[in-house]
Design an enzyme around this catalytic site. Structure first.
Site, PDB file in Angstrom:
ATOM      1  N   LYS A 183      -0.061 -21.479  19.913  1.00 57.02           N
ATOM      2  CA  LYS A 183       1.145 -22.211  20.284  1.00 57.02           C
ATOM      3  C   LYS A 183       2.126 -21.224  20.915  1.00 57.02           C
ATOM      4  CE  LYS A 183       5.212 -23.204  18.884  1.00 57.02           C
ATOM      5  NZ  LYS A 183       5.825 -23.339  20.183  1.00 57.02           N
ATOM      6  N   GLY A 236       8.100 -13.478  16.199  1.00 57.47           N
ATOM      7  CA  GLY A 236       9.311 -14.206  16.543  1.00 57.47           C
ATOM      8  C   GLY A 236      10.462 -13.723  15.685  1.00 57.47           C
ATOM      9  N   THR A 238      13.140 -13.198  12.649  1.00 54.28           N
ATOM     10  CA  THR A 238      12.996 -13.001  11.202  1.00 54.28           C
ATOM     11  C   THR A 238      13.229 -14.312  10.458  1.00 54.28           C
ATOM     12  OG1 THR A 238      13.508 -10.661  11.304  1.00 54.28           O
ATOM     13  CG2 THR A 238      14.007 -11.773   9.220  1.00 54.28           C
ATOM     14  N   GLY A 241      10.215 -16.416  10.702  1.00 54.44           N
ATOM     15  CA  GLY A 241       9.151 -15.812   9.897  1.00 54.44           C
ATOM     16  C   GLY A 241       9.263 -16.227   8.436  1.00 54.44           C
ATOM     17  N   GLU A 258       5.416 -10.436  12.783  1.00 53.90           N
ATOM     18  CA  GLU A 258       6.074  -9.406  13.599  1.00 53.90           C
ATOM     19  C   GLU A 258       7.439  -9.955  13.963  1.00 53.90           C
ATOM     20  OE1 GLU A 258       5.198  -6.428  14.304  1.00 53.90           O
ATOM     21  OE2 GLU A 258       3.184  -6.543  13.477  1.00 53.90           O
ATOM     22  N   CYS A 292      11.823  -6.610  20.972  1.00 52.37           N
ATOM     23  CA  CYS A 292      12.020  -6.437  19.529  1.00 52.37           C
ATOM     24  C   CYS A 292      12.350  -4.993  19.185  1.00 52.37           C
ATOM     25  CB  CYS A 292      10.773  -6.895  18.794  1.00 52.37           C
ATOM     26  SG  CYS A 292       9.283  -6.102  19.407  1.00 52.37           S
ATOM     27  N   GLU A 391      20.656  -8.760  15.737  1.00 54.21           N
ATOM     28  CA  GLU A 391      19.787  -8.564  16.896  1.00 54.21           C
ATOM     29  C   GLU A 391      20.333  -9.414  18.046  1.00 54.21           C
ATOM     30  OE1 GLU A 391      15.838 -10.346  16.848  1.00 54.21           O
ATOM     31  OE2 GLU A 391      15.021  -8.516  17.729  1.00 54.21           O
TER      32      GLU A 391
HETATM   33  P1  NAD Z   1      11.417 -17.821  17.505  1.00 56.96           P
HETATM   34  O1  NAD Z   1      11.229 -17.398  16.085  1.00 56.96           O
HETATM   35  O2  NAD Z   1      12.518 -18.729  17.823  1.00 56.96           O
HETATM   36  O3  NAD Z   1      10.092 -18.509  18.075  1.00 56.96           O
HETATM   37  C1  NAD Z   1       8.829 -17.870  18.067  1.00 56.96           C
HETATM   38  C2  NAD Z   1       7.743 -18.939  18.081  1.00 56.96           C
HETATM   39  O4  NAD Z   1       7.806 -19.671  16.852  1.00 56.96           O
HETATM   40  C3  NAD Z   1       7.889 -19.968  19.191  1.00 56.96           C
HETATM   41  O5  NAD Z   1       6.617 -20.318  19.670  1.00 56.96           O
HETATM   42  C4  NAD Z   1       8.542 -21.135  18.467  1.00 56.96           C
HETATM   43  O6  NAD Z   1       8.308 -22.381  19.109  1.00 56.96           O
HETATM   44  C5  NAD Z   1       7.853 -21.069  17.119  1.00 56.96           C
HETATM   45  N1  NAD Z   1       8.570 -21.710  16.012  1.00 56.96           N
HETATM   46  C6  NAD Z   1       9.889 -21.956  15.907  1.00 56.96           C
HETATM   47  N2  NAD Z   1      10.154 -22.561  14.728  1.00 56.96           N
HETATM   48  C7  NAD Z   1       8.975 -22.678  14.071  1.00 56.96           C
HETATM   49  C8  NAD Z   1       8.581 -23.212  12.806  1.00 56.96           C
HETATM   50  N3  NAD Z   1       9.470 -23.744  11.964  1.00 56.96           N
HETATM   51  N4  NAD Z   1       7.285 -23.164  12.440  1.00 56.96           N
HETATM   52  C9  NAD Z   1       6.368 -22.601  13.268  1.00 56.96           C
HETATM   53  N5  NAD Z   1       6.671 -22.100  14.495  1.00 56.96           N
HETATM   54  C10 NAD Z   1       7.967 -22.130  14.883  1.00 56.96           C
HETATM   55  O7  NAD Z   1      11.523 -16.456  18.325  1.00 56.96           O
HETATM   56  P2  NAD Z   1      11.822 -16.281  19.890  1.00 56.96           P
HETATM   57  O8  NAD Z   1      13.266 -16.557  20.115  1.00 56.96           O
HETATM   58  O9  NAD Z   1      10.789 -17.017  20.671  1.00 56.96           O
HETATM   59  O10 NAD Z   1      11.518 -14.713  20.089  1.00 56.96           O
HETATM   60  C11 NAD Z   1      12.447 -13.714  19.911  1.00 56.96           C
HETATM   61  C12 NAD Z   1      12.274 -13.032  18.561  1.00 56.96           C
HETATM   62  O11 NAD Z   1      10.964 -12.485  18.467  1.00 56.96           O
HETATM   63  C13 NAD Z   1      13.213 -11.851  18.365  1.00 56.96           C
HETATM   64  O12 NAD Z   1      13.739 -11.887  17.068  1.00 56.96           O
HETATM   65  C14 NAD Z   1      12.312 -10.642  18.539  1.00 56.96           C
HETATM   66  O13 NAD Z   1      12.731  -9.457  17.911  1.00 56.96           O
HETATM   67  C15 NAD Z   1      11.034 -11.151  17.966  1.00 56.96           C
HETATM   68  N6  NAD Z   1       9.906 -10.352  18.446  1.00 56.96           N
HETATM   69  C16 NAD Z   1       9.288  -9.483  17.584  1.00 56.96           C
HETATM   70  C17 NAD Z   1       8.246  -8.665  18.031  1.00 56.96           C
HETATM   71  C18 NAD Z   1       7.552  -7.698  17.107  1.00 56.96           C
HETATM   72  O14 NAD Z   1       6.483  -7.197  17.464  1.00 56.96           O
HETATM   73  N7  NAD Z   1       8.087  -7.406  15.947  1.00 56.96           N
HETATM   74  C19 NAD Z   1       7.840  -8.747  19.367  1.00 56.96           C
HETATM   75  C20 NAD Z   1       8.506  -9.636  20.218  1.00 56.96           C
HETATM   76  C21 NAD Z   1       9.535 -10.441  19.742  1.00 56.96           C
END
Ligand code: NAD
Length: 487
Positions: A183, A236, A238, A241, A258, A292, A391
């Site tokens: 997804k 995504g 925290t 997560g 992550e 990130c 962040e």
């Molecule tokens: P997000 O958490 O909003 O979304 C990430 C994914 O999760 C998307 O596909 C989203 O549709 C899905 N999602 C959202 N709510 C969900 C739920 N309740 N259940 C299951 N899936 C759900 O993050 P974002 O805004 O897309 O990305 C940015 C974030 O990602 C930043 O915090 C960044 O630091 C982090 N990130 C971390 C790493 C790492 O390796 N640690 C790498 C890249 C990005």
């Protein structure tokens, strides 16, 4: 450009069981080019029904299909074939990724797509090198361990570097014999759909890789709660997560996370200041700061503060030109969306109100369209300010002056994140002690943001758990089975 437009016009379906499927609901959403604010194409909005179909396809492929059973060497060969197709489509994939994310083409062409190929080849090579052990029993038994795939893996990815962030999960999950439902983030679904086309062209067996586009709270939630999904691999925020971990607990799925970061980048007075300034600029400008591991808290030793900042500002202005992502000279493109731009501008206003000193940027460049923001530097930031705690995920740097070694270590670790850190010094003893005391999954000494397919990457503290890259990932996609033969 025309190639990319033709390419994206073809991906208006979900990819389930190696078929292109229209959503039952007939609902679609637009994916927007952040540089022009125009829709690139329409993408299906899946719901629970389509998600269930994808899970069923992956389950069937795992339980009865050839993928988990074939000779690991042959699985590796298939992944090598996929890598070859990705490499052949470098131009088209780079364009699609740049259109969808706003990431400059200069980087998608030279960094994202080639790195995706490296990831596939690296893990293809691992496919037949995942060994169990023979256990030291007495003569009455022969006991051994076998490393088996976990089963059906849901891969949920963010928008900031969609191709790489997906392939760092997909490649090891495939190499270990799992079947997948991916997804992608709704802002940037196109490279996942293009990758599905590539898997189909390479001949990946039916149901091994499925793509379901749609919202996190329906598709994502269904994947994290579905009893037939054995593992969720998530990248995504925290906060997301934490939700995923809670929901996955209902079926005790394996989870790797992550998550976000607020990484400290420390410049000691005895470091190579010119090189440090180059990397400090990269640390918050690359991908518009939407990374990130961005070095968003820059700790500068007070005695070189003025000299260093002069170099830093010069590098930001000379090396990080804001512009159209399709222009090969552009290094900073637009942010992902109007909403995200608004959030980042909100942080800039808060920074001013909190008393930090704005010394560069803080405003939009003069483009008529697009979610652009000039690289922004705040000086005299306190580690307690919002600018230094949250962040921001944009090109905004918080410079925090320091005097003493212990003081900077304490401040650097004073965050609930623990993803990455950087340190600049020519004193290797000091570098070593700094690296040992920092609570972060990666510490870069005299460089910043060095990533390699072989070097594990991931978070301490609330930046998550599990690792990407390297062989440390392999246990995250396998179960250990002990087989005991009583003789
Ligand atoms: P997000 O958490 O909003 O979304 C990430 C994914 O999760 C998307 O596909 C989203 O549709 C899905 N999602 C959202 N709510 C969900 C739920 N309740 N259940 C299951 N899936 C759900 O993050 P974002 O805004 O897309 O990305 C940015 C974030 O990602 C930043 O915090 C960044 O630091 C982090 N990130 C971390 C790493 C790492 O390796 N640690 C790498 C890249 C990005």
């Amino acid at each position: 450009m025309d190639n990319a437009r033709t390419a994206v016009a073809e991906v208006q379906s979900l990819f389930i069981d190696s078929q292109w499927v229209k959503p039952d609901s007939g609902r679609y959403f637009s994916t927007i080019n952040p540089a022009t604010e125009e829709a690139i194409t329409q993408v299906p909005q899946a719901g629970e029904r389509e998600t269930d179909l994808a899970v069923a396809a992956a389950r069937r492929a795992f339980d009865t299909g050839p993928w988990a059973r074939m000779k690991p060497l042959d699985r590796g060969k298939m992944i090598f074939r996929i890598a070859d197709v990705v490499e052949k489509q470098l131009e088209e994939l780079s364009l699609v990724e740049s259109l969808d994310t706003g990431k400059p083409l200069a980087f998608t062409r030279t960094r994202d797509v080639p790195f995706a190929v490296d990831l596939l080849r690296y893990y293809a090579g691992w496919a037949n090198k995942i060994y169990g052990t023979t256990l030291p029993t007495d003569e009455s038994a022969l006991a051994c361990t076998i490393r088996e795939p976990i089963g059906v893996v849901a891969i949920i990815t963010p928008w900031n570097s969609p191709l790489i962030l997906s392939l760092m999960k997909i490649a090891p999950a495939l190499a270990t014999g799992n079947t997948l439902i991916h997804k992608p983030a709704s802002w940037t679904p196109l490279s996942a759909l293009k990758f599905a086309e590539i898997c189909q062209a390479a001949g990946l067996p039916e149901g091994v890789y499925n793509v379901v586009t749609g919202p996190g709270d329906t598709v994502g939630t269904r994947l994290t709660t579905h009893p037939d999904v054995n593992k969720v691999s998530f990248t995504g925020e925290t906060v997301t997560g934490k939700v995923i971990m809670e929901k996955a607990a209902g079926t005790l799925k394996r989870v790797s996370l992550e998550l976000g970061g607020k990484s400290p980048h420390i410049v000691f007075a005895d470091g190579d200041l010119e090189a440090a300034a180059t990397f400090a600029a990269k640390g918050f400008c690359l991908n518009q700061g939407q990374i990130c591991w961005a070095g968003s808290r820059l700790f500068v030793e007070e005695k070189v503060h003025d000299r260093f900042l002069e170099k830093l500002l010069r590098h930001v202005q000379d090396d990080w030109k804001v512009g159209d992502p399709m222009d090969p000279k552009t290094c900073v493109g637009p942010l992902i969306s109007q909403k995200h731009l608004g959030d980042v501008l909100g942080y800039i206003e808060t920074g001013k109100k909190e008393g930090a000193k704005l010394i560069l940027g803080g405003d939009k460049p003069p483009m008529k369209k697009g979610y652009y923001l000039n690289p922004t530097v705040f000086d005299e930031v306190e580690n307690s300010m919002k600018l230094a705690r949250e962040e921001i995920f944009g090109p905004v740097l918080a410079v925090i002056p320091f005097k003493e070694f212990d003081e900077v270590i304490e401040k650097a670790n004073d965050t609930f994140y623990g993803l990455a850190a950087g340190v600049w010094t020519n004193d290797m003893k000091k570098a070593y002690h700094t690296a040992r005391r920092l609570k972060a999954g990666s510490v870069w000494v005299n460089c910043y943001g060095a990533l390699d397919v072989m070097a594990p990457f991931g978070g301490f503290k609330q930046s998550g758990f599990g690792r990407e890259f390297g062989q440390e990932v392999l246990p995250l996609y396998t179960e250990t089975k002990t087989v005991w033969f009583q003789m």
